[in-house]
Design an enzyme around this catalytic site. Structure first.
Site, PDB file in Angstrom:
ATOM      1  CG  ASN A  85       8.758   6.677  -2.676  1.00 38.37           C
ATOM      2  OD1 ASN A  85       8.227   5.837  -3.403  1.00 38.37           O
ATOM      3  ND2 ASN A  85       9.022   7.911  -3.086  1.00 38.37           N
ATOM      4  NE  ARG A  86       5.936   0.303   2.852  1.00 38.72           N
ATOM      5  CZ  ARG A  86       4.850   0.366   2.092  1.00 38.72           C
ATOM      6  NH1 ARG A  86       4.431   1.512   1.620  1.00 38.72           N
ATOM      7  NH2 ARG A  86       4.168  -0.728   1.808  1.00 38.72           N
ATOM      8  CG  LEU A  87      11.158   8.052   2.214  1.00 39.22           C
ATOM      9  CD1 LEU A  87      11.659   9.193   1.339  1.00 39.22           C
ATOM     10  CD2 LEU A  87      12.324   7.366   2.923  1.00 39.22           C
ATOM     11  CD  GLN A 121      -2.925   1.241   0.391  1.00 39.87           C
ATOM     12  OE1 GLN A 121      -3.442   0.187   0.035  1.00 39.87           O
ATOM     13  NE2 GLN A 121      -3.320   2.417  -0.044  1.00 39.87           N
TER      14      GLN A 121
END
Length: 215
Positions: free
Chosen positions: A192-194, A10
């Protein structure tokens, strides 16, 4: 058979947690986020939280319970004091609660120390519970082995007869815990999982230190 979940993914893009606009007190941010969760049509139980405890054998246990109030004093939930969680907290009052609101792409993790609420506070909350829930607190010896679900039904029938239309008193083994927090983490999903992760740590003087940490 192995289930391949590598493609479950996601992208979180709904919001951000700006560091230059953070309140000095974590409760203010929690209150704002909780209000967002209450108002969101896809979140049925915004007060559902995961509660993790560690008992005498040092084995962690987690379960979902319901938050019933929060204030500057802490976070309150109710349970059977003889349950597994109650026994854990008698051995080790440190615990962790977490809220996950996927519709908002947000998570809050709170560490604290649990203390039993007063008998008066527990009585007041018990009185506003539905009658069936009041009877259930008497019928269920939480976490204890039972022969069948029918056993619980039979116990309920006995209690309905015992109390009939009269007031049901609070069982002595049932009541509240107040979680006095010393650590908060607010997690906001980002692309971007940041992800944004902001922590509040309580100092010995009672002030809160704020820091941003890597996702």
């Amino acid at each position: 058979m192995q289930k391949d979940l590598k493609h479950y993914r996601q992208s979180y893009e709904k919001s951000e947690l700006a560091h230059d606009n953070l309140p000095s007190q974590p409760l203010a941010l929690f209150s704002a986020w909780f209000k967002d969760a209450e108002d969101h049509p896809e979140i049925a139980e915004p007060n559902a939280m995961s509660l993790a405890t560690v008992g005498e054998d040092m084995t962690p246990t987690s379960r979902v319970v319901l938050l019933k109030s929060f204030s500057s004093d802490g976070f309150t939930f109710y349970t059977n004091y003889n349950s597994e969680k109650g026994k854990d907290l008698a051995e080790n009052p440190k615990l962790c609660i977490s809220f996950f609101w996927p519709a908002l792409e947000r998570q809050v993790i709170i560490q604290g120390i649990a203390v039993k609420t007063s008998a008066k506070d527990s009585d007041e909350y018990f009185r506003v519970r539905p009658r069936g829930s009041q009877l259930g607190a008497w019928a269920s010896q939480q976490s204890q082995e039972i022969p069948s679900h029918q056993y619980l039904i039979d116990e309920m029938k006995k209690l309905e007869e015992k109390f009939k239309a009269g007031e049901i008193p609070r069982p002595g083994h049932w009541g509240g815990y107040l979680i006095e927090p010393f650590h908060f983490e607010f997690w906001q999903g980002r692309r971007n999982r940041l992800h944004d992760r902001v922590q509040y740590e309580k100092n010995t003087n009672g002030d809160w230190k704020i820091k941003r940490v890597a996702p």
